[in-house]
Every structure is written in C-alpha cells, then in structure tokens.
Design an enzyme around this catalytic site. Structure first.
Site, mmCIF file in Angstrom:
data_model
loop_
_atom_site.group_PDB
_atom_site.id
_atom_site.type_symbol
_atom_site.label_atom_id
_atom_site.label_comp_id
_atom_site.label_asym_id
_atom_site.label_seq_id
_atom_site.Cartn_x
_atom_site.Cartn_y
_atom_site.Cartn_z
ATOM 1 N N TRP A 140 0.901 -1.099 0.094
ATOM 2 C CA TRP A 140 0.146 -0.059 0.024
ATOM 3 C C TRP A 140 0.753 1.274 0.027
ATOM 4 O O TRP A 140 0.534 2.196 0.483
ATOM 5 C CB TRP A 140 -0.897 -0.100 1.137
ATOM 6 C CG TRP A 140 -1.652 -1.174 1.451
ATOM 7 C CD1 TRP A 140 -1.634 -1.995 2.381
ATOM 8 C CD2 TRP A 140 -2.775 -1.936 0.526
ATOM 9 N NE1 TRP A 140 -2.623 -3.129 2.526
ATOM 10 C CE2 TRP A 140 -3.317 -2.893 1.190
ATOM 11 C CE3 TRP A 140 -3.112 -1.421 -0.570
ATOM 12 C CZ2 TRP A 140 -4.265 -3.774 0.665
ATOM 13 C CZ3 TRP A 140 -4.041 -2.289 -1.252
ATOM 14 C CH2 TRP A 140 -4.535 -3.384 -0.409
ATOM 15 N N THR A 195 1.844 4.516 -1.424
ATOM 16 C CA THR A 195 1.592 5.526 -2.552
ATOM 17 C C THR A 195 2.924 6.158 -3.027
ATOM 18 O O THR A 195 3.822 6.465 -2.356
ATOM 19 C CB THR A 195 0.804 6.888 -1.535
ATOM 20 O OG1 THR A 195 -0.394 6.377 -1.077
ATOM 21 C CG2 THR A 195 0.462 7.963 -2.581
ATOM 22 N N GLU A 200 1.279 14.890 11.166
ATOM 23 C CA GLU A 200 1.123 15.920 10.219
ATOM 24 C C GLU A 200 0.502 15.626 8.909
ATOM 25 O O GLU A 200 -0.040 16.405 8.409
ATOM 26 C CB GLU A 200 2.588 16.444 10.000
ATOM 27 C CG GLU A 200 3.374 16.921 11.256
ATOM 28 C CD GLU A 200 4.945 17.036 11.118
ATOM 29 O OE1 GLU A 200 5.491 16.376 10.108
ATOM 30 O OE2 GLU A 200 5.653 17.547 11.899
ATOM 31 N N ARG A 242 -2.149 13.621 8.342
ATOM 32 C CA ARG A 242 -3.314 13.396 8.486
ATOM 33 C C ARG A 242 -3.886 14.912 8.061
ATOM 34 O O ARG A 242 -5.092 15.030 7.587
ATOM 35 C CB ARG A 242 -3.827 13.196 9.755
ATOM 36 C CG ARG A 242 -3.462 11.862 10.038
ATOM 37 C CD ARG A 242 -3.748 11.175 11.506
ATOM 38 N NE ARG A 242 -3.326 9.729 11.516
ATOM 39 C CZ ARG A 242 -3.104 9.346 12.803
ATOM 40 N NH1 ARG A 242 -2.489 9.849 13.798
ATOM 41 N NH2 ARG A 242 -2.660 7.858 12.706
ATOM 42 N N ARG A 302 -30.088 22.464 -14.927
ATOM 43 C CA ARG A 302 -30.937 21.307 -15.160
ATOM 44 C C ARG A 302 -32.401 21.501 -14.845
ATOM 45 O O ARG A 302 -32.779 21.977 -13.695
ATOM 46 C CB ARG A 302 -30.498 19.957 -14.306
ATOM 47 C CG ARG A 302 -31.677 18.724 -14.146
ATOM 48 C CD ARG A 302 -31.530 18.208 -15.555
ATOM 49 N NE ARG A 302 -32.278 16.785 -15.346
ATOM 50 C CZ ARG A 302 -32.600 16.069 -16.312
ATOM 51 N NH1 ARG A 302 -32.427 16.452 -17.754
ATOM 52 N NH2 ARG A 302 -33.328 14.830 -16.033
ATOM 53 N N GLU A 314 -3.523 6.658 6.030
ATOM 54 C CA GLU A 314 -2.933 7.534 7.053
ATOM 55 C C GLU A 314 -3.816 7.563 8.288
ATOM 56 O O GLU A 314 -3.832 8.678 9.083
ATOM 57 C CB GLU A 314 -2.640 8.971 6.581
ATOM 58 C CG GLU A 314 -1.628 9.017 5.517
ATOM 59 C CD GLU A 314 -1.043 10.156 5.338
ATOM 60 O OE1 GLU A 314 -0.975 11.186 5.919
ATOM 61 O OE2 GLU A 314 -0.829 10.511 3.853
#
Length: 388
Positions: A164, A166, A249, A251, A276, A371
């Site tokens: 996982w 990133t 931090e 987060r 619409r 996180e």
C-alpha cells in the site's frame, strides 16, 4: 468595546501571499491537470508531463528551504496546494501531499544536514518521495512490522516487503520503516532512506483501485537490500517516533485533500442544478434541492475550518495532534457525504462516467482509510480527551 481592528481574522481569510499562491495553484490545476484527469483515471497512470510541471511550479518542495531549492514556505501553504489540486484531481493531490506533508516533513525534522542537502535538493527539483510503513500484516497496528533490518558492520541489509505504498511507481527515494530486533517490539523500529537503485530493492505490483486510480499504490520488495550506514533517518530504534509524528502531520494533508475533492463535487453539483430543468424550471428552484445544497456547503465549510485550524496550529508550533485527528475524521466523512449527494443531484447522469461526480465519490472513499482509519482517529481523540 473591544478593538475590532485587533481582532484575529477568520481561519479562511488568507494572507496576500496565500491568496496569490492558492490562485496560482488553482489556475495550474485547471489548465494543466484537468484536461488529463479522465484519461489518467481510465489508464490508472500518472502523466509524466504533469509530474514534470509539478516540479516546475515548485509544488514538490513547498516547505523545503530555499538553500535546497525549495520555496521555503509553510505547512499551511502545502495544504492549500493539496486542496486546490484535489478540487480537480484526487490522484495528483495525494502525490503532492505525500511528497510534502510526509516525506519532506520527515527529512526536515529528522534528517542530518548531509541527508537534507542530498535528498531535499533532489526532491524539490526532480525526485518523488514515498513513505513506506504499511505491510500486509501491519495496517492500523502500524508497528507489527516484519521487515527485518540487520547490521552488517559497514551497511544495513533489509529483507521483507511493504504494501500500500503511495507514489511507489514514481518515487526515487523511500523512507522505509524496518525492525532491527523483533524482540524489542516497537523499540526496534528504525527508519531508513532507500533509493530506488539500491541493490536488492524492487518495486512490486501496482494495485488496481476503486479511486485515486492515477496515483500509484504499490508493493515494495526487499531481498538483501543494501542500505548505507549513513542512510538511517533519525536514531536507530527511534523509528516509531518518526512514524507517529510524521503521520500526525500527514493527516492534516489528507484532510486538505478531502476538502478539495468535496469542493470539486460541490461546485459541479451547484452548476448542474442551476441548468437542469424539470417541470418547467431549474431544479435549483426546488426547496428539496436547496436544502441539500445548504447541507453540503455547511459540511464543507466545517471541514475546511478544521483543516485550516490544524495547519495553522502546526505552523505556530502549537499542539495539533488532536486537531489533526479531528480534521481528518470530519473531512473524510464530509467528503464521502458531499460527493454522494452530488451524484444524487445529478440523478442518472451522476451515475455515468460522462459527468465528473462519480469520480469525486470514488476518490473520496480512501480518505477514511489511509494515514489512519476513521476508527484510529476516534481512538486518538478519545484517548487525548480521557487523558485531560
């Protein structure tokens, strides 16, 4: 009467520099990122051209000191960038977030002068960074790490894997957490700086995800991976402290990403309901639609205030841990609700890929997972309240 001229400004009132920076990032996101969003989502790939332009814009080293080639700016500025990019694309937003609020911040706080000079200089201009903590058996239980680091005298040797991660595909440098002695538990955890070209290191499979698809999420493989002695970040056995403080931090950055995603969905819905028509008039004229818009806007404002407050506290050197947990908790929940309501307001069109809101909804879901899951944020908040 109090002197109103000395009153503190609202959290969302930005300074002149912050407004200029936010507007520049917004224009960049609209002109350079937006045209590629659908293609990147479909192909599940980050555009190399966008990556190059992020560096050219100075968005990959926002807090990095000018002497290392960065902008020398604030954490709040980094969050503004993450938010504005998230308003257009969650994938590019999280790439910028991990670069700034996790990896760069770890080097700024824990790196030696030599490490900062070498890595922050590269990360401000050409290198992507990644933060490698999670493993298949180590998610919310972040310190149940199996990745083993052995002291071989002139180097460290790492064996195991990470999951996982990133930015795994794009990254050139990884902050990797491994255990030097499992008998010591979390006190054996140490942070290592691993470059992509180190012997024994390989990027594994890329996950096929629901949302933020252009953001690479990969496995990392370590087979007798050799790491120089000088590439320990912080102290040996103190990696747990680096992990906890950096994630606190990070987060806030994820909260900013969620605010951006929610803002993008809200703006799309607002524009749609004005145009619409049903039963002879725009659906925005119906009270049921108006009430939904009001709910969305209120939750968005509350989330933004919590994120900005946490970021300001961090920049001021104040205790921000509980505020960060609250900001991520609330912003991630708000993003899921706002993006879901946006789909409702689009009706059947919202369920198709021809319109943007289904992607905002898919991108928002991860906010309650990475996180630190929602339950982990609740646990942090409750513990801090009970300790008072």
């Amino acid at each position: 009467m109090s002197d109103v001229t000395n009153a503190r400004p609202a959290l969302t009132m930005l300074s002149e520099d912050e407004v200029a920076f936010r507007d520049a990032v917004r224009a960049f996101a609209e002109s350079e990122i937006k045209p590629h969003v659908t293609h990147m989502d479909e192909k599940a790939e980050m555009s190399p051209e966008i990556l190059k332009k992020l560096f050219e814009m100075g968005l990959m080293g926002i807090e990095t000191p000018e002497k290392f080639g960065g902008a020398g700016s604030t954490f709040t500025m980094a969050c503004l960038a993450v938010e504005e990019i998230g308003r257009v694309d969650g994938s590019v937003s999280v790439l910028v977030d991990v670069q700034n609020t996790l990896t760069t911040n770890a080097f700024l706080k824990w790196g030696t002068e030599a490490q900062q000079s070498k890595y922050l200089s590269k990360m401000a201009t050409e290198w992507v960074g990644a933060y490698a903590l999670s493993e298949s058996s180590s998610g919310s239980d972040a310190f149940a790490l199996k990745l083993k680091a052995e002291d071989k005298g002139d180097k460290w040797v790492l064996n195991g894997s990470k999951l996982w991660i990133t930015n795994g595909k794009e990254a050139n440098v990884f902050i990797v957490f491994a255990n030097i002695d499992h008998a010591k538990g979390y006190k054996g955890i140490t942070a290592f700086i691993v470059e992509k070209g180190f012997p024994g290191f390989k990027v594994g499979k890329k996950e096929d995800k629901l949302g933020i698809r252009a953001s690479s999420t990969t496995e990392l493989l370590f087979e007798n991976c050799e790491v120089p002695k000088e590439n320990v970040l912080g102290e040996v056995g103190k990696g747990y402290k680096i992990a906890i403080e950096t994630l606190n931090e990070g987060r806030i950055g994820i909260g900013a990403q969620m605010v951006g995603i929610a803002q993008g969905a809200y703006e799309a819905a607002l524009g749609y309901v004005k145009g619409r028509e049903q039963f002879g008039k725009p659906i925005a004229h119906y009270q049921g639609v108006q009430f939904q818009l009001a709910e969305m806007r209120t939750e968005l404002e509350a989330a933004r205030l919590m994120v900005y407050n946490a970021a300001r506290l961090k920049d001021a050197g104040q205790d921000f841990i509980e505020s960060a947990a609250m900001a991520k908790l609330y912003a991630s929940r708000a993003a899921e609700k706002i993006t879901s309501k946006a789909i409702d307001l689009f009706g059947g069109n919202g369920f198709t890929k021809e319109y943007p809101v289904e992607k905002f909804w898919r991108d928002a879901k991860i906010g309650q997972i990475y996180e630190g899951t929602t339950n982990m944020q609740l646990q942090t908040i409750a513990k801090m309240e009970l300790d008072k």
